[in-house]
Write a protein that holds these residues in place. Sequence first.
Motif, PDB file in Angstrom:
ATOM      1  N   ALA A 157      34.636  37.532  30.738  1.00  0.00           N
ATOM      2  CA  ALA A 157      33.675  36.471  30.425  1.00  0.00           C
ATOM      3  C   ALA A 157      33.364  35.572  31.623  1.00  0.00           C
ATOM      4  O   ALA A 157      32.486  34.714  31.539  1.00  0.00           O
ATOM      5  N   LEU A 158      34.047  35.775  32.744  1.00  0.00           N
ATOM      6  CA  LEU A 158      33.850  34.919  33.916  1.00  0.00           C
ATOM      7  C   LEU A 158      32.580  35.289  34.678  1.00  0.00           C
ATOM      8  O   LEU A 158      32.186  36.459  34.711  1.00  0.00           O
ATOM      9  N   PRO A 159      31.955  34.315  35.337  1.00  0.00           N
ATOM     10  CA  PRO A 159      30.850  34.644  36.254  1.00  0.00           C
ATOM     11  C   PRO A 159      31.409  35.408  37.452  1.00  0.00           C
ATOM     12  O   PRO A 159      32.586  35.271  37.803  1.00  0.00           O
ATOM     13  N   GLN A 160      30.567  36.200  38.093  1.00  0.00           N
ATOM     14  CA  GLN A 160      31.024  37.077  39.165  1.00  0.00           C
ATOM     15  C   GLN A 160      31.674  36.308  40.315  1.00  0.00           C
ATOM     16  O   GLN A 160      32.635  36.774  40.907  1.00  0.00           O
ATOM     17  N   GLU A 161      31.173  35.125  40.616  1.00  0.00           N
ATOM     18  CA  GLU A 161      31.749  34.379  41.748  1.00  0.00           C
ATOM     19  C   GLU A 161      33.195  33.976  41.465  1.00  0.00           C
ATOM     20  O   GLU A 161      34.022  33.922  42.380  1.00  0.00           O
ATOM     21  N   GLU A 162      33.535  33.714  40.196  1.00  0.00           N
ATOM     22  CA  GLU A 162      34.915  33.381  39.847  1.00  0.00           C
ATOM     23  C   GLU A 162      35.806  34.622  39.916  1.00  0.00           C
ATOM     24  O   GLU A 162      36.976  34.539  40.303  1.00  0.00           O
ATOM     25  N   ILE A 163      35.252  35.767  39.535  1.00  0.00           N
ATOM     26  CA  ILE A 163      35.998  37.026  39.638  1.00  0.00           C
ATOM     27  C   ILE A 163      36.259  37.352  41.104  1.00  0.00           C
ATOM     28  O   ILE A 163      37.357  37.800  41.477  1.00  0.00           O
ATOM     29  N   ASP A 164      35.257  37.104  41.943  1.00  0.00           N
ATOM     30  CA  ASP A 164      35.417  37.332  43.387  1.00  0.00           C
ATOM     31  C   ASP A 164      36.527  36.447  43.953  1.00  0.00           C
ATOM     32  O   ASP A 164      37.303  36.876  44.819  1.00  0.00           O
ATOM     33  N   LYS A 165      36.626  35.219  43.462  1.00  0.00           N
ATOM     34  CA  LYS A 165      37.692  34.310  43.908  1.00  0.00           C
ATOM     35  C   LYS A 165      39.062  34.846  43.502  1.00  0.00           C
ATOM     36  O   LYS A 165      40.022  34.795  44.282  1.00  0.00           O
ATOM     37  N   LEU A 166      39.158  35.348  42.271  1.00  0.00           N
ATOM     38  CA  LEU A 166      40.420  35.926  41.808  1.00  0.00           C
ATOM     39  C   LEU A 166      40.811  37.122  42.663  1.00  0.00           C
ATOM     40  O   LEU A 166      41.987  37.310  43.000  1.00  0.00           O
ATOM     41  N   GLU A 167      39.816  37.946  43.005  1.00  0.00           N
ATOM     42  CA  GLU A 167      40.096  39.126  43.833  1.00  0.00           C
ATOM     43  C   GLU A 167      40.584  38.713  45.217  1.00  0.00           C
ATOM     44  O   GLU A 167      41.571  39.267  45.723  1.00  0.00           O
ATOM     45  N   ARG A 168      39.911  37.737  45.830  1.00  0.00           N
ATOM     46  CA  ARG A 168      40.324  37.277  47.164  1.00  0.00           C
ATOM     47  C   ARG A 168      41.719  36.664  47.130  1.00  0.00           C
ATOM     48  O   ARG A 168      42.543  36.899  48.004  1.00  0.00           O
ATOM     49  N   MET A 169      41.986  35.854  46.099  1.00  0.00           N
ATOM     50  CA  MET A 169      43.289  35.209  45.966  1.00  0.00           C
ATOM     51  C   MET A 169      44.404  36.247  45.852  1.00  0.00           C
ATOM     52  O   MET A 169      45.453  36.139  46.499  1.00  0.00           O
ATOM     53  N   THR A 170      44.173  37.280  45.037  1.00  0.00           N
ATOM     54  CA  THR A 170      45.188  38.313  44.837  1.00  0.00           C
ATOM     55  C   THR A 170      45.402  39.124  46.112  1.00  0.00           C
ATOM     56  O   THR A 170      46.546  39.400  46.499  1.00  0.00           O
ATOM     57  N   LYS A 171      44.325  39.482  46.772  1.00  0.00           N
ATOM     58  CA  LYS A 171      44.448  40.229  48.022  1.00  0.00           C
ATOM     59  C   LYS A 171      45.157  39.407  49.094  1.00  0.00           C
ATOM     60  O   LYS A 171      45.978  39.934  49.860  1.00  0.00           O
ATOM     61  N   ASP A 172      44.850  38.117  49.147  1.00  0.00           N
ATOM     62  CA  ASP A 172      45.529  37.236  50.102  1.00  0.00           C
ATOM     63  C   ASP A 172      47.031  37.184  49.818  1.00  0.00           C
ATOM     64  O   ASP A 172      47.853  37.226  50.738  1.00  0.00           O
ATOM     65  N   ALA A 173      47.389  37.066  48.542  1.00  0.00           N
ATOM     66  CA  ALA A 173      48.806  37.002  48.161  1.00  0.00           C
ATOM     67  C   ALA A 173      49.521  38.310  48.492  1.00  0.00           C
ATOM     68  O   ALA A 173      50.674  38.303  48.942  1.00  0.00           O
ATOM     69  N   LEU A 174      48.844  39.432  48.287  1.00  0.00           N
ATOM     70  CA  LEU A 174      49.417  40.732  48.632  1.00  0.00           C
ATOM     71  C   LEU A 174      49.584  40.873  50.147  1.00  0.00           C
ATOM     72  O   LEU A 174      50.607  41.374  50.637  1.00  0.00           O
ATOM     73  N   GLU A 175      48.583  40.404  50.884  1.00  0.00           N
ATOM     74  CA  GLU A 175      48.638  40.461  52.343  1.00  0.00           C
ATOM     75  C   GLU A 175      49.804  39.620  52.870  1.00  0.00           C
ATOM     76  O   GLU A 175      50.521  40.026  53.784  1.00  0.00           O
ATOM     77  N   LYS A 176      49.998  38.445  52.273  1.00  0.00           N
ATOM     78  CA  LYS A 176      51.105  37.580  52.670  1.00  0.00           C
ATOM     79  C   LYS A 176      52.448  38.200  52.299  1.00  0.00           C
ATOM     80  O   LYS A 176      53.428  38.077  53.039  1.00  0.00           O
ATOM     81  N   SER A 177      52.510  38.873  51.158  1.00  0.00           N
ATOM     82  CA  SER A 177      53.747  39.560  50.755  1.00  0.00           C
ATOM     83  C   SER A 177      54.155  40.574  51.818  1.00  0.00           C
ATOM     84  O   SER A 177      55.328  40.666  52.191  1.00  0.00           O
ATOM     85  N   TYR A 178      53.176  41.311  52.309  1.00  0.00           N
ATOM     86  CA  TYR A 178      53.465  42.325  53.331  1.00  0.00           C
ATOM     87  C   TYR A 178      53.837  41.671  54.664  1.00  0.00           C
ATOM     88  O   TYR A 178      54.786  42.099  55.335  1.00  0.00           O
ATOM     89  N   TYR A 179      53.125  40.616  55.044  1.00  0.00           N
ATOM     90  CA  TYR A 179      53.395  39.951  56.325  1.00  0.00           C
ATOM     91  C   TYR A 179      54.803  39.362  56.345  1.00  0.00           C
ATOM     92  O   TYR A 179      55.546  39.524  57.311  1.00  0.00           O
TER      93      TYR A 179
END
Length: 206
Positions: free
Chosen positions: A103-125
Motif C-alpha cells: 500500500a506504500l507509494p513507490q518513493e517510500e518503498i525505494d527508501k525501504l530498499e535503500r535502507m535495507t541495502k545500506d544495512a546489509l552493506e554495513k553488515s559486510y563491512y
Amino acid sequence: MFDIFERVNRTGTKLNQQEMRNALYQGSATLLLNNLAESEEFELATGKALKSDTRMRGKYFLNRFLAFYLYFDGKLQNLEGNAYKYRGDIDELLGLTLDYINALPQEEIDKLERMTKDALEKSYYYLGGDAFRKQGGEKKTPINMNIFEAIVYAMTFVPSADSKIKKSVEQYIQQMLESNNFLESIGNHRDGVKKVTERFKMAGEI
C-alpha cells in the motif's frame, strides 16, 4: 485467505510459508523482497550462502527483518487502524508487513530498499561474510535467521563504513551474540513476544 490457501496446499507439492506469502501478496512487497534477495549487498553479506536458494529462504529472512523493523518503528497497524501489537503470531506479522508495503507509494518503498541495502552493506563491512552464523566449532554453521534479523536491525543505527569504530562495532556485536540473554532469545519459542522483544532491544542498544 492465508489459512484457506494453507489447507488447499496440503496435497501435491507442498509450498512452505514464504512461498505461500509470495503467491498471496503479489505486488510491490514481493518485488521488493525479490530485488533485495538478488542484490549484491545481500549476496556479499550472506557470503553467497543463499545464492542457489530455491525455497525463498533468503526472502523469508528479509521479510522477517522488514517486519520487525517496521513493527519496532511503530509503522504497522491492525485492521481497526490502531498500532499493531505483536502477540507471537509470526505469520500474521509477516503477512501484515507485505500488505503494508503493497500500500506504500513507490518513493517510500525505494527508501525501504535503500535502507535495507545500506544495512546489509554495513553488515559486510563491519563483520564480513560470516556475520550471521553461530560461531564456534570446527564446521561452518548455516546462516541463522534470528542472528540475521538482529544484526541487520542493529546496522540500521550504525554509521556507514567508519574505520574508527569498526573494531568497536565488531566487539559490541560479538558481546551480544555470546550473551546468555541473546542465546536464550534465539532458542526455543524464539518468535514468542518476550524473546523477540529481548533480542531486538539488545540489537537496538548497539
